[in-house]
Design a protein around this motif. Sequence first.
Motif, mmCIF file in Angstrom:
data_model
loop_
_atom_site.group_PDB
_atom_site.id
_atom_site.type_symbol
_atom_site.label_atom_id
_atom_site.label_comp_id
_atom_site.label_asym_id
_atom_site.label_seq_id
_atom_site.Cartn_x
_atom_site.Cartn_y
_atom_site.Cartn_z
ATOM 1 N N LYS A 10 0.829 -1.206 0.000
ATOM 2 C CA LYS A 10 0.000 0.000 0.000
ATOM 3 C C LYS A 10 0.866 1.259 0.000
ATOM 4 O O LYS A 10 0.551 2.246 -0.664
ATOM 5 C CB LYS A 10 -0.935 0.000 1.217
ATOM 6 C CG LYS A 10 -2.053 -1.022 1.135
ATOM 7 C CD LYS A 10 -2.996 -0.921 2.325
ATOM 8 C CE LYS A 10 -4.141 -1.916 2.203
ATOM 9 N NZ LYS A 10 -5.080 -1.832 3.343
ATOM 10 N N ASP A 13 2.170 1.711 -3.454
ATOM 11 C CA ASP A 13 1.126 2.241 -4.338
ATOM 12 C C ASP A 13 0.952 3.746 -4.110
ATOM 13 O O ASP A 13 0.800 4.526 -5.057
ATOM 14 C CB ASP A 13 -0.205 1.533 -4.074
ATOM 15 C CG ASP A 13 -0.188 0.073 -4.535
ATOM 16 O OD1 ASP A 13 0.686 -0.275 -5.361
ATOM 17 O OD2 ASP A 13 -1.028 -0.713 -4.056
ATOM 18 N N PHE A 14 0.979 4.146 -2.853
ATOM 19 C CA PHE A 14 0.847 5.570 -2.512
ATOM 20 C C PHE A 14 2.021 6.359 -3.104
ATOM 21 O O PHE A 14 1.838 7.449 -3.673
ATOM 22 C CB PHE A 14 0.824 5.730 -0.993
ATOM 23 C CG PHE A 14 0.807 7.151 -0.516
ATOM 24 C CD1 PHE A 14 -0.388 7.838 -0.375
ATOM 25 C CD2 PHE A 14 1.999 7.813 -0.207
ATOM 26 C CE1 PHE A 14 -0.408 9.156 0.055
ATOM 27 C CE2 PHE A 14 1.992 9.127 0.223
ATOM 28 C CZ PHE A 14 0.784 9.807 0.352
ATOM 29 N N LYS A 16 3.833 5.616 -5.694
ATOM 30 C CA LYS A 16 3.748 5.694 -7.153
ATOM 31 C C LYS A 16 2.827 6.827 -7.584
ATOM 32 O O LYS A 16 3.120 7.554 -8.533
ATOM 33 C CB LYS A 16 3.242 4.361 -7.714
ATOM 34 C CG LYS A 16 4.255 3.223 -7.605
ATOM 35 C CD LYS A 16 3.651 1.904 -8.049
ATOM 36 C CE LYS A 16 4.654 0.760 -7.880
ATOM 37 N NZ LYS A 16 4.072 -0.558 -8.229
ATOM 38 N N VAL A 17 1.730 6.992 -6.864
ATOM 39 C CA VAL A 17 0.770 8.051 -7.181
ATOM 40 C C VAL A 17 1.368 9.434 -6.884
ATOM 41 O O VAL A 17 1.157 10.396 -7.622
ATOM 42 C CB VAL A 17 -0.540 7.864 -6.380
ATOM 43 C CG1 VAL A 17 -1.470 9.064 -6.589
ATOM 44 C CG2 VAL A 17 -1.228 6.572 -6.785
ATOM 45 N N HIS A 18 2.131 9.519 -5.795
ATOM 46 C CA HIS A 18 2.651 10.806 -5.338
ATOM 47 C C HIS A 18 4.166 10.925 -5.551
ATOM 48 O O HIS A 18 4.836 11.650 -4.817
ATOM 49 C CB HIS A 18 2.323 10.995 -3.854
ATOM 50 C CG HIS A 18 0.858 11.020 -3.572
ATOM 51 N ND1 HIS A 18 0.074 12.139 -3.801
ATOM 52 C CD2 HIS A 18 0.030 10.059 -3.079
ATOM 53 C CE1 HIS A 18 -1.174 11.864 -3.453
ATOM 54 N NE2 HIS A 18 -1.224 10.612 -3.022
ATOM 55 N N LYS A 19 4.645 10.255 -6.567
ATOM 56 C CA LYS A 19 6.092 10.215 -6.806
ATOM 57 C C LYS A 19 6.710 11.606 -6.956
ATOM 58 O O LYS A 19 7.729 11.926 -6.334
ATOM 59 C CB LYS A 19 6.366 9.379 -8.062
ATOM 60 C CG LYS A 19 7.845 9.278 -8.425
ATOM 61 C CD LYS A 19 7.998 8.422 -9.675
ATOM 62 C CE LYS A 19 9.435 8.374 -10.127
ATOM 63 N NZ LYS A 19 9.592 7.561 -11.359
ATOM 64 N N ASN A 20 6.086 12.443 -7.780
ATOM 65 C CA ASN A 20 6.653 13.777 -8.014
ATOM 66 C C ASN A 20 6.663 14.622 -6.746
ATOM 67 O O ASN A 20 7.615 15.365 -6.485
ATOM 68 C CB ASN A 20 5.873 14.502 -9.116
ATOM 69 C CG ASN A 20 6.226 13.998 -10.501
ATOM 70 O OD1 ASN A 20 7.353 13.561 -10.740
ATOM 71 N ND2 ASN A 20 5.271 14.044 -11.412
ATOM 72 N N GLU A 21 5.598 14.514 -5.945
ATOM 73 C CA GLU A 21 5.549 15.281 -4.697
ATOM 74 C C GLU A 21 6.653 14.829 -3.741
ATOM 75 O O GLU A 21 7.308 15.649 -3.091
ATOM 76 C CB GLU A 21 4.186 15.122 -4.006
ATOM 77 C CG GLU A 21 3.049 15.803 -4.740
ATOM 78 C CD GLU A 21 2.285 14.814 -5.613
ATOM 79 O OE1 GLU A 21 2.935 13.923 -6.216
ATOM 80 O OE2 GLU A 21 1.050 14.920 -5.668
#
Length: 220
Positions: A10, A13-14, A16-21
């Motif tokens: 999890k 997954d988090f 990957k979604v917020h990689k740039n941040e």
Amino acid sequence: METVQKLETKLSDFAKVHKNEIQLDPAFRAKFLQMCALLGVDILSSEKGFWGKLGMGDFFYELSVKVAEVCLASRSRNGGIIRVGEVNEILSQRGTRFKFVDSSKSKKTSYSDDDIITAVKKLSALGSGFRTVTVGRSVMIISVPEELDGDHMQILNLAQDDSHGSYGVITIRDIKAKLSWDEDRCERALQKLMGKGMVWLDINNGEQSYWFPSLWKKNT
């Protein structure tokens, strides 16, 4: 074990979604690493799978090297103790930034004080003598193996209290008044700090003042 694996999945997954941040926002990165620590996931040491691609290990490895360089270069001035904020200021003045290899954006990220503290922890794990201590309002990096005892920490804390005079400087009279110490105790603590180059003595009109270069600021 299965629960731990699910948590790490999890978390991945988090990320990957917020990689740039995570890569470009120091405040977001600090909160993410705190969350990883709470879950017992060490992404800084992992080079496998997505964690390796995220680049945090390389980021903090490079930063730890740069932090060590700043600390060692300034040791002759401050005796091996320096504010985290000053290290950050020096890195900013140099234009030191990090470019993640696979970042979808060309922007380089700057470092935060939290990043520097994390980098020092990596250095500490290598047995290098680097560590951070909180003294009053400041987080300090100590880059020498010398241990500071409670008296030394109290004096450092007092030097940040500008209610008695200038920030970063104290006198024996200040210590006596604020800490209720006798003169021998004041002298012992100050002599130890002076011997390590962490305190400089200034004599003006017969009065001795003790300056802490680790607390100096640009306008000092």
